[in-house]
Scaffold this motif. Structure first.
Motif, PDB file in Angstrom:
ATOM      1  N   ASP A 162      49.018  40.779  46.447  1.00  0.00           N
ATOM      2  CA  ASP A 162      49.838  40.846  45.231  1.00  0.00           C
ATOM      3  C   ASP A 162      50.675  39.593  44.995  1.00  0.00           C
ATOM      4  O   ASP A 162      50.939  39.235  43.863  1.00  0.00           O
ATOM      5  CB  ASP A 162      50.763  42.076  45.284  1.00  0.00           C
ATOM      6  N   ARG A 163      51.112  38.933  46.109  1.00  0.00           N
ATOM      7  CA  ARG A 163      52.042  37.820  45.880  1.00  0.00           C
ATOM      8  C   ARG A 163      51.424  36.462  46.127  1.00  0.00           C
ATOM      9  O   ARG A 163      51.963  35.459  45.709  1.00  0.00           O
ATOM     10  CB  ARG A 163      53.268  37.965  46.798  1.00  0.00           C
TER      11      ARG A 163
ATOM     12  N   PRO B 180      46.677  35.697  43.764  1.00  0.00           N
ATOM     13  CA  PRO B 180      46.479  35.445  42.330  1.00  0.00           C
ATOM     14  C   PRO B 180      47.192  34.195  41.826  1.00  0.00           C
ATOM     15  O   PRO B 180      47.017  33.832  40.676  1.00  0.00           O
ATOM     16  CB  PRO B 180      47.080  36.695  41.669  1.00  0.00           C
ATOM     17  N   TYR B 181      48.029  33.568  42.644  1.00  0.00           N
ATOM     18  CA  TYR B 181      48.826  32.433  42.155  1.00  0.00           C
ATOM     19  C   TYR B 181      48.353  31.150  42.813  1.00  0.00           C
ATOM     20  O   TYR B 181      48.584  30.920  44.002  1.00  0.00           O
ATOM     21  CB  TYR B 181      50.313  32.671  42.449  1.00  0.00           C
ATOM     22  N   ARG B 182      47.730  30.306  42.018  1.00  0.00           N
ATOM     23  CA  ARG B 182      47.115  29.103  42.566  1.00  0.00           C
ATOM     24  C   ARG B 182      48.117  28.210  43.299  1.00  0.00           C
ATOM     25  O   ARG B 182      47.838  27.709  44.393  1.00  0.00           O
ATOM     26  CB  ARG B 182      46.437  28.323  41.435  1.00  0.00           C
ATOM     27  N   SER B 183      49.306  28.022  42.698  1.00  0.00           N
ATOM     28  CA  SER B 183      50.252  27.083  43.335  1.00  0.00           C
ATOM     29  C   SER B 183      50.716  27.633  44.681  1.00  0.00           C
ATOM     30  O   SER B 183      50.860  26.891  45.653  1.00  0.00           O
ATOM     31  CB  SER B 183      51.430  26.807  42.409  1.00  0.00           C
ATOM     32  N   ARG B 184      50.928  28.945  44.774  1.00  0.00           N
ATOM     33  CA  ARG B 184      51.352  29.525  46.057  1.00  0.00           C
ATOM     34  C   ARG B 184      50.240  29.405  47.096  1.00  0.00           C
ATOM     35  O   ARG B 184      50.486  29.120  48.270  1.00  0.00           O
ATOM     36  CB  ARG B 184      51.698  31.008  45.887  1.00  0.00           C
TER      37      ARG B 184
ATOM     38  N   CYS C   3      40.188  31.683  42.770  1.00  0.00           N
ATOM     39  CA  CYS C   3      41.438  31.347  43.464  1.00  0.00           C
ATOM     40  C   CYS C   3      41.131  30.539  44.724  1.00  0.00           C
ATOM     41  O   CYS C   3      41.530  29.382  44.843  1.00  0.00           O
ATOM     42  CB  CYS C   3      42.192  32.624  43.837  1.00  0.00           C
TER      43      CYS C   3
ATOM     44  N   GLY D 223      42.393  33.501  35.079  1.00  0.00           N
ATOM     45  CA  GLY D 223      43.168  33.798  36.289  1.00  0.00           C
ATOM     46  C   GLY D 223      42.273  34.395  37.350  1.00  0.00           C
ATOM     47  O   GLY D 223      41.045  34.278  37.291  1.00  0.00           O
ATOM     48  N   CYS D 224      42.914  35.055  38.295  1.00  0.00           N
ATOM     49  CA  CYS D 224      42.195  35.735  39.387  1.00  0.00           C
ATOM     50  C   CYS D 224      41.239  36.768  38.777  1.00  0.00           C
ATOM     51  O   CYS D 224      41.550  37.387  37.756  1.00  0.00           O
ATOM     52  CB  CYS D 224      43.243  36.409  40.247  1.00  0.00           C
TER      53      CYS D 224
END
Ligand code: SF4
Ligand code: SF4
Length: 444
Positions: free
Chosen positions: A129-130, A133-137, A205, A236-237
């Motif tokens: 969840d965190r 899905p977030y490319r920069s993370r 991702c 996105g993801c």
């Protein structure tokens, strides 16, 4: 063994979409005639030999819960979560049981009622969840591992002083070509020569963050074969991890976002070069079937999705002139072979490259143990399957293993390293791109 349903009923059940009616037994349960022909295809059954960890055992278990004969005990939850959702049982099943549909419904319940062990819940909340899905993370998360890889290459004596678990973790990260420079793919990549198709690429991702060279190679190969490649920024993801672990509403949100993004890009075909993502995109029609605003559009979108090897085999592709003199083992990614029925096309792509001797692996359709973040949630079984797969690759005498999924690539990369095996892990399009480039050098 014959099914208890008529042919028409079997077809209706097989093609059935959407969730079960409240209070009714999902008809997919009824197609299972308990013959057990799927067991020998199931990786967890092959490793453990226990009925509860076979497809038939899991179907019994899920049905017993649905019928109120069994509660979700920690043991029952464990058998369901030990399943890799590799779908090898669906390929083996003569009755056409839609196993993953049943499994995903069970996992929606595990997720919704918080029935998983606390460690798994924490891992899913954090990774699924965190982070993913977030490319920069994801880029930040992989940075230390990439750095470690670089230290190993440049100053191996320093790397040897680092804790073993860190070096083992870094084994997931591939060695990149020395000249490779990370960049975000341009949104528009025009076809070489006359445009034959306008293609949208799902960048993915993990594929974007760990396997940048695969995405770059995919774009070049498609351009060379007359495709303009759009890589919409708004995508996105794909939502695969969410769908497979029971977070269905989150998976739907990702599906809507991708639908909007690729529709706006006006593409003829949507291409995935990651088997897990492609398989999920092809199921958007089913996922959004109960959403009146998206149902029709999702079905139309899903019909446009192809794995990159499927598209190349259909075009047909320009024959490469450069040689790659090597024995190459092809590993069938589960979500390509079982999930999408794509087996021949990647082999055809590889066989088109002069010099490649293509070999099949024993137990070629048995999962390598990657399965999303299964290697984190079920590390022991994942490692057993990794060792099993790497032993087959080693026995094949190949020095390159090709496969069409980033999860499998990372799993094989780490497995080869753990086994002390000198092995290149490559995506088929990377090899094709290399052969094109070698051909250009020869003629220039
Ligand atoms: S899932 Fe298919 S192969 Fe497995 S026991 Fe049921 S009918 Fe037989
Ligand atoms: S999906 Fe794979 S691991 Fe799960 S029951 Fe089927 S064959 Fe076994």
């Amino acid at each position: 063994m014959a099914s208890i349903l008529s042919t028409a009923e079997q077809t209706a059940v097989r093609d059935r979409k959407g969730p079960a009616l409240p209070g009714a037994l999902d008809p997919a349960f009824l197609t299972c005639v308990h013959c057990g022909l799927c067991s020998s295809a199931c990786p967890t059954y092959l490793e453990l030999g226990s009925e509860a960890d076979s497809p038939r055992g899991r179907i019994h278990l899920m049905r017993a819960v649905v019928e109120g004969r069994l509660e979700w005990t920690p043991e029952a939850v464990g058998h369901i979560d030990l399943c890799l959702e590799c779908r090898a049982c669906e390929t083996a099943c003569p009755s056409g049981v839609n196993y993953h549909h049943l499994l995903e419904q069970a996992r929606v319940e595990l997720e919704g009622k918080g029935l998983r062990p606390a460690r798994t819940r924490r891992l899913l909340a954090w990774m699924r969840d965190r982070l993913f899905p977030y490319r920069s993370r994801l880029e930040w998360a992989f940075m230390p591992l990439r750095l470690l890889r670089a230290v190993e290459r440049l100053v191996p004596q320093v790397a040897r002083l680092l804790p073993a678990f860190l070096r083992d973790l870094a084994g997931f990260v591939p060695r990149l070509p020395p000249a490779f420079r990370w960049r975000r793919l341009p949104e528009e990549n025009p076809a070489q020569g006359t445009e034959r198709l306008r293609v949208g690429l799902l960048a993915g991702c993990v594929q974007s963050v760990v396997y940048g060279p695969v995405n770059e190679a995919t774009v070049r190969v498609l351009q060379r074969n007359g495709c303009t490649v759009a890589v919409p920024r708004a995508q996105g993801c794909c939502g695969a991890l969410h769908q497979h672990t029971g977070a269905r509403e989150k998976a739907k949100a990702f599906a809507r976002r991708n639908l909007d993004a690729f529709e706006a890009a006006g593409v003829d075909v949507v291409v995935a070069n990651a088997a897990g993502c492609g398989s999920t995109l092809k199921e958007y029609g089913e996922l959004l079937a109960d959403d009146p605003a998206y149902a029709g559009r999702a079905a139309a979108f899903a019909a446009k999705v192809k794995d990159v090897s499927e598209l190349l085999a259909e075009l047909p592709l320009e024959a490469p002139e450069g040689r790659i003199q090597a024995r190459v083992a092809y590993h069938d990614a589960c979500h390509l072979a079982h999930g999408q029925g794509v087996r021949e096309q990647p082999r055809r792509v590889l066989a088109s490259i002069p010099g490649i001797e293509l070999v099949d692996l024993p137990e070629g359709e048995v999962c390598c143990g990657s399965a999303g973040i299964y290697n984190l949630t079920e590390p022991a079984m994942s490692r057993r399957l990794q060792q099993r797969k790497v032993a087959h690759v080693a026995g094949s005498g190949a020095r390159i293993v090709a496969t069409g999924n980033p999860g499998c690539m990372m799993q094989l990369e780490q497995g080869a390293r753990r086994a002390g095996l000198e092995l290149q892990v490559r995506h088929p399009v990377e090899l094709l791109d290399e052969a094109y480039r070698a051909g250009e050098k020869r003629t220039s």
